[in-house]
Design a protein around this motif. Structure first.
Motif, PDB file in Angstrom:
ATOM      1  N   LEU A   1      -5.879   1.183  -5.500  1.00  0.00           N
ATOM      2  CA  LEU A   1      -7.106   0.415  -5.278  1.00  0.00           C
ATOM      3  C   LEU A   1      -6.854  -0.696  -4.261  1.00  0.00           C
ATOM      4  O   LEU A   1      -7.660  -0.918  -3.344  1.00  0.00           O
ATOM      5  N   THR A   2      -5.720  -1.377  -4.407  1.00  0.00           N
ATOM      6  CA  THR A   2      -5.371  -2.422  -3.443  1.00  0.00           C
ATOM      7  C   THR A   2      -5.214  -1.844  -2.040  1.00  0.00           C
ATOM      8  O   THR A   2      -5.712  -2.410  -1.062  1.00  0.00           O
ATOM      9  N   ASP A   3      -4.549  -0.707  -1.949  1.00  0.00           N
ATOM     10  CA  ASP A   3      -4.354  -0.052  -0.664  1.00  0.00           C
ATOM     11  C   ASP A   3      -5.689   0.399  -0.069  1.00  0.00           C
ATOM     12  O   ASP A   3      -5.937   0.221   1.131  1.00  0.00           O
TER      13      ASP A   3
ATOM     14  N   GLN B   1       1.194  -0.183   7.398  1.00  0.00           N
ATOM     15  CA  GLN B   1       1.547  -1.131   8.451  1.00  0.00           C
ATOM     16  C   GLN B   1       0.558  -1.080   9.600  1.00  0.00           C
ATOM     17  O   GLN B   1       0.140  -2.127  10.129  1.00  0.00           O
ATOM     18  N   LEU B   2       0.156   0.120  10.010  1.00  0.00           N
ATOM     19  CA  LEU B   2      -0.780   0.223  11.131  1.00  0.00           C
ATOM     20  C   LEU B   2      -2.140  -0.357  10.763  1.00  0.00           C
ATOM     21  O   LEU B   2      -2.774  -1.038  11.579  1.00  0.00           O
ATOM     22  N   VAL B   3      -2.588  -0.112   9.548  1.00  0.00           N
ATOM     23  CA  VAL B   3      -3.859  -0.701   9.105  1.00  0.00           C
ATOM     24  C   VAL B   3      -3.775  -2.219   9.142  1.00  0.00           C
ATOM     25  O   VAL B   3      -4.691  -2.902   9.617  1.00  0.00           O
ATOM     26  N   ALA B   4      -2.654  -2.767   8.672  1.00  0.00           N
ATOM     27  CA  ALA B   4      -2.474  -4.224   8.687  1.00  0.00           C
ATOM     28  C   ALA B   4      -2.452  -4.759  10.114  1.00  0.00           C
ATOM     29  O   ALA B   4      -3.064  -5.803  10.408  1.00  0.00           O
TER      30      ALA B   4
ATOM     31  N   TYR C   1       2.946   8.538   4.224  1.00  0.00           N
ATOM     32  CA  TYR C   1       2.047   7.597   3.552  1.00  0.00           C
ATOM     33  C   TYR C   1       1.307   8.296   2.409  1.00  0.00           C
ATOM     34  O   TYR C   1       1.190   7.771   1.299  1.00  0.00           O
ATOM     35  N   LEU C   2       0.819   9.528   2.651  1.00  0.00           N
ATOM     36  CA  LEU C   2       0.131  10.285   1.608  1.00  0.00           C
ATOM     37  C   LEU C   2       1.061  10.587   0.437  1.00  0.00           C
ATOM     38  O   LEU C   2       0.657  10.531  -0.732  1.00  0.00           O
ATOM     39  N   GLN C   3       2.310  10.906   0.748  1.00  0.00           N
ATOM     40  CA  GLN C   3       3.267  11.178  -0.309  1.00  0.00           C
ATOM     41  C   GLN C   3       3.500   9.944  -1.169  1.00  0.00           C
ATOM     42  O   GLN C   3       3.602  10.029  -2.398  1.00  0.00           O
ATOM     43  N   GLN C   4       3.556   8.776  -0.522  1.00  0.00           N
ATOM     44  CA  GLN C   4       3.776   7.532  -1.264  1.00  0.00           C
ATOM     45  C   GLN C   4       2.590   7.226  -2.175  1.00  0.00           C
ATOM     46  O   GLN C   4       2.753   6.757  -3.309  1.00  0.00           O
TER      47      GLN C   4
END
Length: 259
Positions: A82-84, A31-34, A69-72
Motif C-alpha cells: 500500500l505504501t509503495d 528508485q525511479l519513481v522517487a 521490482y515485481l518479484q520484490q
C-alpha cells in the motif's frame, strides 16, 4: 540533488526529464519513481521553467514495472504494498495537477505504468512505431491507479476496452481514442515537440496555463451549476491578474506580446 536513473536539464524555459534506464527499457522501480517525483518537484518550483517534457532514452519510452521490482512486491506485506502503491499514486497525481504543462515525447513503446505516465501528461506525441497499452490484467494485476485518470481522459467505453483486454494498440489508434495528442514521424519528433514547448512558453500566459489546467482537472468532479460557478469565479479572478492586463493591453494596441 543528483539523479541516477534519469536525466534533468533546463533550456529556454523547458525542463526535460529523461528516463535513463535504456538497458531495462526504462522500467519503473521504487528508485525511479522517487527520482521522477523529485524531478517534477524541482521543475515545479523553478522560476526558469514554464514547460516540462518527459521522454525516455533508448528503444522504449517506458516498459512498465521492472521485473526485479515485481518479484520484490510479491514478498511485501499488504501495508508495504500500500505504501509503495501510494508512491506511484503521488507521482501520477503530481504530474496531473502540476501548475506547469507537461508534454510526453513518446519515441518507443509505453506499457502498463509507462502508459500511465503518458496518460497523466497534458499533451503527448508518439512515433508511429510506438505501441501503447495497459497489460496488467495479463499478469494477474490490475491497472488501478491509471484507471482513475484514463476514464476521465477518454471515457468509460474506450477505457474498458483498453483496461480489460490488456492489449497493446498502435499510436494511430491511441490518437483516435484521445489517449495521445498526435502521431509524429520519428525524424520530426524532436523539432516538433520543441516547437510546441516554445509556443507554450512564448505565446501563452503562465498564469492562464496554470488556471486552465486546474479548471480542466476539477470541472468533471462538480455538478454543472457548481462547475459554472467555479468557472465564473476563476474568470473574474483572472481578469484582475497582471498577465490579463498585459495581454488585453497588447491586444488592443496590436502589439506582439512574448510571455
Amino acid at each position: 540533488m543528483e539523479f541516477n536513473l534519469l536525466q534533468y536539464e533546463v533550456a529556454s524555459r523547458v525542463a526535460t526529464v529523461t528516463l535513463n534506464r535504456p538497458d531495462k527499457r526504462n522500467a519503473l522501480n521504487g528508485q525511479l519513481v522517487a527520482e521522477l517525483r523529485q524531478a517534477f518537484a524541482r521543475a515545479a518550483a523553478a522560476d526558469d521553467v514554464k514547460v516540462i517534457v518527459l521522454k525516455g532514452n533508448g528503444e522504449a519510452f517506458c516498459a512498465g514495472a521492472d521485473l526485479e521490482y515485481l518479484q520484490q512486491l510479491q514478498q511485501n506485506t499488504y501495508d508495504e504494498n500500500l505504501t509503495d502503491s501510494r508512491e506511484l499514486m503521488q507521482l501520477f497525481r503530481e504530474i496531473y495537477q502540476l501548475d506547469k504543462v507537461v508534454i510526453a515525447q513518446v519515441e518507443g513503446h509505453a506499457v502498463a505504468g509507462g502508459c500511465g505516465l503518458v496518460t497523466v501528461c497534458d499533451l503527448s506525441y508518439a512515433v508511429p512505431e510506438a505501441m501503447m497499452g495497459y497489460t496488467e490484467v495479463k499478469i494477474g494485476f490490475i491497472p488501478a491507479l491509471v484507471a482513475v485518470f484514463l476514464v476521465r481522459k477518454i471515457g468509460e467505453g474506450r477505457a474498458r476496452e483498453l483496461l480489460l483486454t490488456g492489449r497493446l494498440v498502435t499510436a494511430e489508434k491511441a490518437a483516435r481514442d484521445g489517449l495521445i495528442t498526435a502521431v509524429v514521424p520519428a525524424g520530426e519528433m524532436k523539432e516538433y515537440v520543441a516547437k510546441v514547448a516554445a509556443s507554450l512558453c512564448n505565446d501563452a500566459s503562465g498564469n492562464s496555463l496554470k488556471v486552465t489546467k486546474k479548471l480542466i482537472g476539477t470541472v468533471l468532479d462538480l455538478p454543472i451549476q457548481d462547475g459554472l460557478e467555479h468557472a465564473a469565479e476563476l474568470n473574474a479572478a483572472t481578469r484582475g491578474h497582471e498577465d490579463c492586463k498585459r495581454g488585453i493591453a497588447a491586444f488592443l494596441h496590436k502589439e506582439k506580446l512574448v510571455w
